[in-house]
Design an enzyme around this catalytic site. Structure first.
Site, short mmCIF file in Angstrom:
data_model
loop_
_atom_site.label_atom_id
_atom_site.label_comp_id
_atom_site.label_asym_id
_atom_site.label_seq_id
_atom_site.Cartn_x
_atom_site.Cartn_y
_atom_site.Cartn_z
N CYS A 84 39.90 34.61 43.46
CA CYS A 84 39.93 35.00 42.09
C CYS A 84 39.48 36.58 41.79
O CYS A 84 38.87 37.14 42.20
CB CYS A 84 38.77 34.30 41.44
SG CYS A 84 38.62 34.61 39.50
N GLU A 85 40.74 37.12 41.13
CA GLU A 85 40.80 38.52 40.54
C GLU A 85 39.51 38.84 39.84
O GLU A 85 39.05 40.15 39.72
CB GLU A 85 41.95 38.99 40.04
CG GLU A 85 42.17 38.42 39.13
CD GLU A 85 43.73 38.76 38.51
OE1 GLU A 85 43.94 39.37 37.08
OE2 GLU A 85 44.52 38.96 39.28
N HIS A 86 38.74 37.93 39.30
CA HIS A 86 37.87 38.36 38.24
C HIS A 86 36.33 38.49 38.91
O HIS A 86 35.67 39.33 38.29
CB HIS A 86 37.62 37.15 37.22
CG HIS A 86 38.95 36.92 36.36
ND1 HIS A 86 39.31 35.73 35.79
CD2 HIS A 86 39.90 37.83 36.17
CE1 HIS A 86 40.37 35.80 35.07
NE2 HIS A 86 40.62 37.12 35.31
N HIS A 87 36.07 37.81 39.95
CA HIS A 87 34.75 37.87 40.71
C HIS A 87 35.00 38.17 42.15
O HIS A 87 33.80 38.18 42.80
CB HIS A 87 34.10 36.68 40.34
CG HIS A 87 33.72 36.44 38.82
ND1 HIS A 87 34.58 35.55 38.06
CD2 HIS A 87 32.66 36.92 37.92
CE1 HIS A 87 33.82 35.56 37.00
NE2 HIS A 87 32.85 36.66 36.68
N GLN A 126 44.62 31.01 38.98
CA GLN A 126 45.37 29.84 39.41
C GLN A 126 46.61 29.77 38.45
O GLN A 126 47.61 29.34 39.01
CB GLN A 126 44.28 28.69 39.38
CG GLN A 126 45.04 27.29 39.60
CD GLN A 126 44.14 26.25 39.63
OE1 GLN A 126 42.66 26.37 40.03
NE2 GLN A 126 44.50 25.16 39.48
N HIS A 154 36.89 26.48 42.09
CA HIS A 154 36.62 27.98 42.05
C HIS A 154 35.21 28.19 42.37
O HIS A 154 34.34 27.70 41.33
CB HIS A 154 36.98 28.31 40.60
CG HIS A 154 38.48 28.29 40.29
ND1 HIS A 154 39.22 29.53 40.34
CD2 HIS A 154 39.42 27.31 40.37
CE1 HIS A 154 40.63 29.06 39.98
NE2 HIS A 154 40.74 27.99 40.10
N CYS A 156 33.61 30.74 41.68
CA CYS A 156 33.14 31.54 40.53
C CYS A 156 32.59 30.68 39.39
O CYS A 156 31.79 31.11 38.59
CB CYS A 156 33.98 32.28 39.69
SG CYS A 156 35.74 31.80 39.53
#
Length: 202
Positions: A84-87, A126, A154, A156
């Site tokens: 996941c590119e956010h976390h 995703q 996920h 995260c």
């Protein structure tokens, strides 16, 4: 939608410096025995699990010559692992991909799984991953329709934030006849949820 390919190589030394800063940032000692080689190990890990950035997934979609199949092709439960590119935490699950060939244009089943692998091994969300797989198959095979469904957990969401382990995110992308013909879409969903194995419903 075209998938961008990076031409440069992974900078392992830059990753190592970043990991060392993270270790120091959480008040750990990067020189202690258990952490001394962690920056190098993490750099090697990132170069492996994010290696799809350097690969072109469209190269996998070479049509098998001489085939005339024109019925639905479904590949289900393709394992996938992504970040996941956010976390920068992983998400993992399965992809189900169905397409209806046009003009006999089919590819080897392993090539479809390989497309999922290449696009997954990138910094992703995703929703975008689902769309990328569908668009790539639609653009390069020109089928009557494509449907992609991804189910994933996920980290995260499981180990931080909401802390809801085993929750699944389900995303779908439908193109062509799967969008315009409800019965075709329903047939694919029935096969994904249950299906036929050995002549029996499972």
């Amino acid at each position: 939608m075209p998938v961008k390919i990076k031409e440069n190589k992974v900078d392992l030394k830059k990753i190592e410096r970043g990991v060392k800063l993270i270790i120091e940032g959480v008040c750990e000692d990067p020189k202690r025995s258990g952490l001394k080689e962690t920056p190098q190990r993490v750099a090697q890990m990132f170069s492996e699990i994010l290696g799809g950035i350097m690969e072109n997934p469209s190269e996998q979609l070479q049509v098998i010559q001489g085939e005339k199949h024109d019925e639905m092709v479904l590949l289900k439960n393709i394992p996938l692992y992504s970040m996941c590119e956010h976390h920068l935490l992983p998400f993992a699950g399965v992809a189900h991909i169905a397409y209806i060939p046009k003009g006999g244009r089919i590819v080897g089943l392993s090539k479809i799984a390989r497309v999922v692998d290449i696009l997954s091994r990138r910094l992703q969300v995703q929703e975008r991953l689902t769309k990328q797989v569908a668009d790539l198959i639609m653009d390069h095979l020109k089928p009557l329709g494509v449907m992609v469904v991804i189910e994933a957990e996920h980290m995260c969401m499981s180990m931080r934030g909401a802390k809801k382990p085993k929750s699944l995110a389900v995303t779908s992308a439908v193109r062509g006849s799967f969008r315009t013909h409800g019965e075709t879409r329903a047939e694919a969903m029935t096969l994904i949820k249950g299906g036929i194995f050995g002549g029996k419903e499972v």
